[in-house]
Design a protein around this motif. Structure first.
Motif, PDB file in Angstrom:
ATOM      1  N   VAL A 290      18.079  -9.232  55.135  1.00 15.83           N
ATOM      2  CA  VAL A 290      18.349 -10.618  55.508  1.00 15.83           C
ATOM      3  C   VAL A 290      17.098 -11.227  56.138  1.00 15.83           C
ATOM      4  CG1 VAL A 290      19.690 -12.071  57.081  1.00 15.83           C
ATOM      5  CG2 VAL A 290      20.823 -10.270  55.764  1.00 15.83           C
ATOM      6  N   MET A 291      16.707 -12.401  55.658  1.00 13.79           N
ATOM      7  CA  MET A 291      15.476 -13.042  56.120  1.00 13.79           C
ATOM      8  C   MET A 291      15.792 -14.204  57.059  1.00 13.79           C
ATOM      9  SD  MET A 291      12.997 -13.101  52.768  1.00 13.79           S
ATOM     10  CE  MET A 291      13.931 -14.352  51.898  1.00 13.79           C
ATOM     11  N   GLN A 431      27.336 -13.400  62.594  1.00 18.96           N
ATOM     12  CA  GLN A 431      26.920 -12.206  61.854  1.00 18.96           C
ATOM     13  C   GLN A 431      25.408 -12.206  61.652  1.00 18.96           C
ATOM     14  OE1 GLN A 431      28.260 -14.168  57.584  1.00 18.96           O
ATOM     15  NE2 GLN A 431      29.344 -12.374  58.212  1.00 18.96           N
ATOM     16  N   THR A 432      24.897 -11.093  61.139  1.00 17.24           N
ATOM     17  CA  THR A 432      23.454 -10.980  60.898  1.00 17.24           C
ATOM     18  C   THR A 432      22.947 -12.179  60.115  1.00 17.24           C
ATOM     19  OG1 THR A 432      23.653  -8.566  60.862  1.00 17.24           O
ATOM     20  CG2 THR A 432      21.663  -9.516  59.883  1.00 17.24           C
ATOM     21  N   GLU A 433      23.703 -12.557  59.108  1.00 17.04           N
ATOM     22  CA  GLU A 433      23.262 -13.621  58.210  1.00 17.04           C
ATOM     23  C   GLU A 433      23.227 -14.990  58.877  1.00 17.04           C
ATOM     24  OE1 GLU A 433      25.248 -10.426  55.653  1.00 17.04           O
ATOM     25  OE2 GLU A 433      25.525 -11.322  57.630  1.00 17.04           O
ATOM     26  N   VAL A 490      17.739 -13.019  50.674  1.00 19.77           N
ATOM     27  CA  VAL A 490      17.678 -11.563  50.739  1.00 19.77           C
ATOM     28  C   VAL A 490      16.297 -11.154  50.249  1.00 19.77           C
ATOM     29  CG1 VAL A 490      18.601  -9.402  49.812  1.00 19.77           C
ATOM     30  CG2 VAL A 490      20.164 -11.268  50.429  1.00 19.77           C
ATOM     31  N   TRP A 491      15.601 -10.391  51.063  1.00 16.36           N
ATOM     32  CA  TRP A 491      14.218 -10.026  50.760  1.00 16.36           C
ATOM     33  C   TRP A 491      14.117  -9.436  49.349  1.00 16.36           C
ATOM     34  CZ3 TRP A 491       9.432 -10.762  52.525  1.00 16.36           C
ATOM     35  CH2 TRP A 491       8.419  -9.904  52.100  1.00 16.36           C
ATOM     36  N   ARG A 496      20.803 -11.739  44.352  1.00 18.20           N
ATOM     37  CA  ARG A 496      21.790 -11.115  45.239  1.00 18.20           C
ATOM     38  C   ARG A 496      22.205 -12.078  46.342  1.00 18.20           C
ATOM     39  NH1 ARG A 496      21.208  -5.343  48.538  1.00 18.20           N
ATOM     40  NH2 ARG A 496      23.445  -5.021  48.825  1.00 18.20           N
ATOM     41  N   TYR A 497      21.261 -12.868  46.828  1.00 13.21           N
ATOM     42  CA  TYR A 497      21.558 -13.883  47.832  1.00 13.21           C
ATOM     43  C   TYR A 497      22.577 -14.890  47.296  1.00 13.21           C
ATOM     44  CZ  TYR A 497      20.688 -18.074  50.703  1.00 13.21           C
ATOM     45  OH  TYR A 497      20.820 -19.187  51.500  1.00 13.21           O
TER      46      TYR A 497
END
Length: 661
Positions: A290-291, A431-433, A490-491, A496-497
């Motif tokens: 996660v960026m 959340q992380t995102e 997403v790195w 996928r993002y």
């Protein structure tokens, strides 16, 4: 009505008596809901006002560019995260304590803002001397020591995105993250303390980077040199090396710091320059990088840290998370320090050397704001009321919870036995995102209810939607407009993002949680609706655990589900079929559990592992995980008519019951 429900109703009335945040009141307008209405009228202007509280090297041209699912905030502006956490406080708060750290053995260190600034500048110079430059990725694999915060801020000062890896992860998990980010430098420690033992982090790092030629430097913090914890309360070190060091590649942190200059100008970073990558589990085996970028993220965490925790100049603030998780990033380092707070960090376990350790720390440092996980609260409940009752917790004025929904019983216990019935409780969902807190009460301004995170933070727009994207009272949680701290992707995997977060409904973010809304418009988060487990607040992908199991030579097939756990919220339950000719045994069961821990980390070790001659499958060959969840929860089986062999699941049901007995 039960006694528990009566107590909850009483608490609802009591919560209305708390004084709102002075900062919130100052922003409010007569006759409306203050910042909530202000954000509703002009959301971009609202977030722009928060951004102006930061120090910018150059101002932005545009508040928001939104090209779904990609956003850019404060376009054209430049700033530096470390500058906003340190430099801008030096004149007014240079002598104020920024960080109070205590290690599990009892060693203590304190840093003023001026001292922390100097340490960060020295380490930034040291990293620069090792060849780390703007844009280079740096992996950080440290225990909860001050150097973890220093390393993060030094990377931010340089403009080198950091990737912090939780110290409980295995060498393989560390390697996966180093490889994915292509990190050229790793910052680790010889070890870290946990329940009186030492976790050998440097040895794990050596195993993780074996053969990775692009990792050209490893910085090692000397930690396990405290030979007799209680006899060496100030962390007195010994001269003998405590781990293997590779000449030319490995460097002691203390040697680098001693030789480095204490001045390092902060690198101006574009608002959308990458600040960090943080890996989180998903529905596939590979963790997602996660960026998070600089300007929007710093705006979001500065705002939420200030208002959610009602931070005041004399507060002693303690978030018990590890910096290896996003909570440690946002609410130990970047959010509190950007607000000039005094932050407590603790290295070890809450039950070492006894179950009063957290409350001893609260008493000793006169902690005023305490932020922890429901998993920890349930453990405290189980340990008994006498532990917190033995300490003076009167300095506490605000409590918070994070990581998972808190059940009302734990909320009530937290209020009574930790808060003494006088502290507002902020139950936060994010959340992380999301980067920062999204749904939360504001202390004193929002009436709380045990078990609900209440309403979105001002400037956050959320909804409950059904499968088709229509408003519903119960369904899926959705974030319907962009927000400053949102992940930027997403790195290395744009598709996928898009697929993970934006494919359920057009231009709407789907966080993967179910939720419902009550008659007061409060949000009740019901937990994950995908194949991601929340074990003690840590996200674990079922596919990750299944992949680790089938990696073992004895395993032919594996299926993993979650089951309810009184303390952790969820526990991992694994169903395994072995290769033909393999004999199942208790020894093999423990070997497989250990194999998962070695592949991923101890947090993913299955609580239950059941051997199955076959796994329940449909006639088309799909594993029926829904039925395995029924087995793990001890529920009556659902529809089994589509199974190729219904007897298989009945056999597993009996085995699981026998194992529980």
């Amino acid at each position: 009505m039960t006694e528990q429900h009566r107590e909850i109703d009483v608490l609802l009335d009591e919560q209305r008596t708390f004084e709102p945040s002075a900062d919130f009141v100052a922003a409010a307008h007569v006759g409306d809901r203050g910042p909530y209405d202000e954000a509703g009228r002009d959301r971009e202007a609202y977030w722009e006002a928060w951004a102006r509280r930061l120090d910018w090297f150059t101002p932005w041209d545009t508040v928001l560019e939104w090209d779904p699912p990609f956003s850019k905030w404060f376009v054209g502006g430049t700033l530096n995260a470390a500058y906003n956490c340190l430099d801008r406080h030096l004149q007014a708060r240079g002598s104020k304590t920024a960080l109070i750290w205590e290690g599990e053995p009892g060693d203590v260190r304190r840093y003023t803002y001026r001292e922390l600034h100097e340490e960060v500048c020295r380490f930034a110079n040291a990293l620069k001397g090792l060849g780390v430059g703007k844009g280079d990725r740096v992996a950080i694999y440290l225990p909860m020591v001050p150097e973890a915060a220093v390393a993060m801020l030094a990377c931010a000062r340089i403009g080198a995105p950091h990737s912090v890896v939780f110290g409980g992860f295995s060498p393989q998990s560390l390697r996966d993250r180093i490889e994915d980010a292509h990190a050229t430098c790793v910052i680790t420690a010889d070890g870290g303390y946990r329940r009186g033992g030492i976790i050998p982090l440097k040895a794990s790092t050596d195993a993780a980077i074996e053969g990775l030629d692009y990792v050209n430097s490893v910085v090692v913090v000397r930690r396990s040199a405290v030979t007799d914890p209680r006899a060496a309360p100030h962390g007195d070190a010994v001269d003998t090396p405590s781990c293997d060091m590779t000449a030319g590649r490995d460097h002691w942190y203390h040697d680098l710091i001693a030789a480095a200059d204490a001045d390092f100008p902060a690198e101006p970073m574009d608002s959308e320059d990458l600040l960090y990558i943080l890996y989180t589990s998903g529905t596939t085996g590979k963790p997602k990088g996660v960026m998070h970028t600089t300007g929007g993220y710093m705006t979001h965490v500065t705002a939420t840290a200030k208002w959610v925790f009602d931070l005041r100049e004399d507060d002693i603030y303690w978030c018990t998370a590890d910096v290896g998780w996003v909570t440690g990033h946002s609410y130990i380092v970047y959010g509190p320090l950007s607000n000039g707070a005094t932050v407590v960090m603790y290295e070890g376990s809450p039950d070492w050397p006894d179950r009063g350790r957290f409350w001893e720390l609260c008493e000793r440092y006169a902690v005023t704001v305490f932020y922890t996980a429901p998993t920890a609260i349930r453990a405290f409940m189980r340990w008994g009321d006498d532990w917190p009752a033995g300490y003076d917790l009167s300095a506490l004025r605000l409590l918070g919870t994070v990581g998972e929904p808190i059940n009302p019983e734990a909320w009530v216990w937290y209020d009574r036995h930790i808060g003494g019935g006088r502290c507002p409780i902020v139950d936060t969902w994010w959340q992380t995102e999301t980067g920062g807190i999204m749904i939360t009460p504001l202390p004193g301004a929002i009436t709380t209810k045990p078990g609900t995170a209440t309403v979105p933070f001002p400037g956050i727009e959320a909804a409950i939607l059904d499968e088709e994207g229509n408003p519903a009272e119960s369904g899926y949680l959705a974030i319907t407009s962009p927000w400053p701290g949102m992940l930027r992707g997403v790195w290395g995997d744009e598709e996928r993002y898009r697929e993970t977060y934006w494919s359920k409904w057009p231009d709407i973010y789907f966080p993967g949680d179910g939720a419902r809304v009550d008659e007061d418009g409060y949000y009740w988060i019901m937990g994950r609706v995908d194949d991601v487990l929340n074990v003690a607040g840590h996200r674990i992908g079922t596919m990750e655990v299944e992949s680790a199991l089938v990696d073992h030579g004895a395993v032919a097939e594996a299926a993993v589900v979650g089951r309810s756990d009184e303390i952790k919220g969820q526990a991992v339950a694994a169903f395994v079929s072995v290769v033909e000719g393999t004999e199942t045994s208790e020894a093999l069961r423990q070997e497989l559990r250990g194999h998962v821990a070695a592949q991923i980390g101890a947090i993913a070790r299955p609580a239950d592992l059941i051997f199955a001659a076959e796994l329940p499958k449909t006639r088309s060959g799909k594993i029926m995980r829904r039925l395995l969840r029924d087995v793990a929860e001890g529920r009556a089986l659902g529809d089994t008519t589509t199974l190729a062999d219904p007897a298989v699941v009945r056999s597993l049901q009996q085995q699981f019951a026998d194992s529980e007995a």
